[in-house]
Design a protein around this motif. Structure first.
Motif, mmCIF file in Angstrom:
data_model
loop_
_atom_site.group_PDB
_atom_site.id
_atom_site.type_symbol
_atom_site.label_atom_id
_atom_site.label_comp_id
_atom_site.label_asym_id
_atom_site.label_seq_id
_atom_site.Cartn_x
_atom_site.Cartn_y
_atom_site.Cartn_z
ATOM 1 N N LEU A 25 39.228 54.316 26.609
ATOM 2 C CA LEU A 25 40.140 53.490 25.809
ATOM 3 C C LEU A 25 41.271 52.929 26.667
ATOM 4 O O LEU A 25 41.669 51.774 26.506
ATOM 5 C CB LEU A 25 40.702 54.309 24.640
ATOM 6 N N TYR A 26 41.789 53.737 27.601
ATOM 7 C CA TYR A 26 42.843 53.266 28.497
ATOM 8 C C TYR A 26 42.328 52.152 29.405
ATOM 9 O O TYR A 26 43.006 51.151 29.623
ATOM 10 C CB TYR A 26 43.368 54.439 29.333
ATOM 11 N N PHE A 27 41.106 52.314 29.919
ATOM 12 C CA PHE A 27 40.503 51.293 30.769
ATOM 13 C C PHE A 27 40.311 49.989 30.005
ATOM 14 O O PHE A 27 40.640 48.908 30.511
ATOM 15 C CB PHE A 27 39.162 51.807 31.306
ATOM 16 N N ILE A 28 39.802 50.065 28.799
ATOM 17 C CA ILE A 28 39.577 48.853 27.992
ATOM 18 C C ILE A 28 40.892 48.168 27.677
ATOM 19 O O ILE A 28 41.019 46.946 27.785
ATOM 20 C CB ILE A 28 38.799 49.207 26.709
ATOM 21 N N ARG A 29 41.907 48.954 27.290
ATOM 22 C CA ARG A 29 43.207 48.364 26.961
ATOM 23 C C ARG A 29 43.825 47.683 28.178
ATOM 24 O O ARG A 29 44.331 46.562 28.094
ATOM 25 C CB ARG A 29 44.169 49.428 26.435
ATOM 26 N N ARG A 36 41.026 41.571 34.790
ATOM 27 C CA ARG A 36 39.912 42.247 35.440
ATOM 28 C C ARG A 36 40.348 43.080 36.640
ATOM 29 O O ARG A 36 39.890 44.209 36.832
ATOM 30 C CB ARG A 36 38.913 41.183 35.870
ATOM 31 N N ARG A 37 41.234 42.538 37.447
ATOM 32 C CA ARG A 37 41.674 43.251 38.654
ATOM 33 C C ARG A 37 42.389 44.555 38.290
ATOM 34 O O ARG A 37 42.157 45.591 38.917
ATOM 35 C CB ARG A 37 42.589 42.345 39.464
ATOM 36 N N ALA A 38 43.244 44.505 37.288
ATOM 37 C CA ALA A 38 43.935 45.724 36.859
ATOM 38 C C ALA A 38 42.952 46.741 36.298
ATOM 39 O O ALA A 38 43.113 47.950 36.498
ATOM 40 C CB ALA A 38 44.986 45.382 35.805
ATOM 41 N N GLY A 39 41.916 46.262 35.615
ATOM 42 C CA GLY A 39 40.894 47.167 35.105
ATOM 43 C C GLY A 39 40.130 47.862 36.213
ATOM 44 O O GLY A 39 39.830 49.054 36.123
ATOM 45 N N ILE A 40 39.826 47.130 37.270
ATOM 46 C CA ILE A 40 39.113 47.731 38.407
ATOM 47 C C ILE A 40 39.981 48.792 39.080
ATOM 48 O O ILE A 40 39.515 49.881 39.405
ATOM 49 C CB ILE A 40 38.684 46.637 39.404
#
Length: 60
Positions: A25-29, A36-40
């Motif tokens: 959930l933290y990754f998706i948020r 995208r870069r922040a998710g990676i």
């Protein structure tokens, strides 16, 4: 215990397996809010902790 209980248990177990955990959930948020870069980078930061945390505690 009858088959009704077994079916109810298996349905509940399937729902628990399919539900995302707090890290997902933290990754998706983070990915949706910041890109995208922040998710990676979030995945890279969350990845090693379950494996290295106990070792660090044992080593002091």
């Amino acid at each position: 215990m009858g088959w009704e209980h077994l079916v109810a248990f298996n349905i509940t177990l399937l729902a628990a397996i399919l539900s995302p955990g707090p890290a997902m959930l933290y990754f998706i948020r983070t990915t949706l809010a910041e890109g995208r870069r922040a998710g990676i980078f979030t995945v890279l930061g969350l990845g090693p902790w379950p494996r290295s945390g106990p070792r660090r505690l044992c080593l002091g």
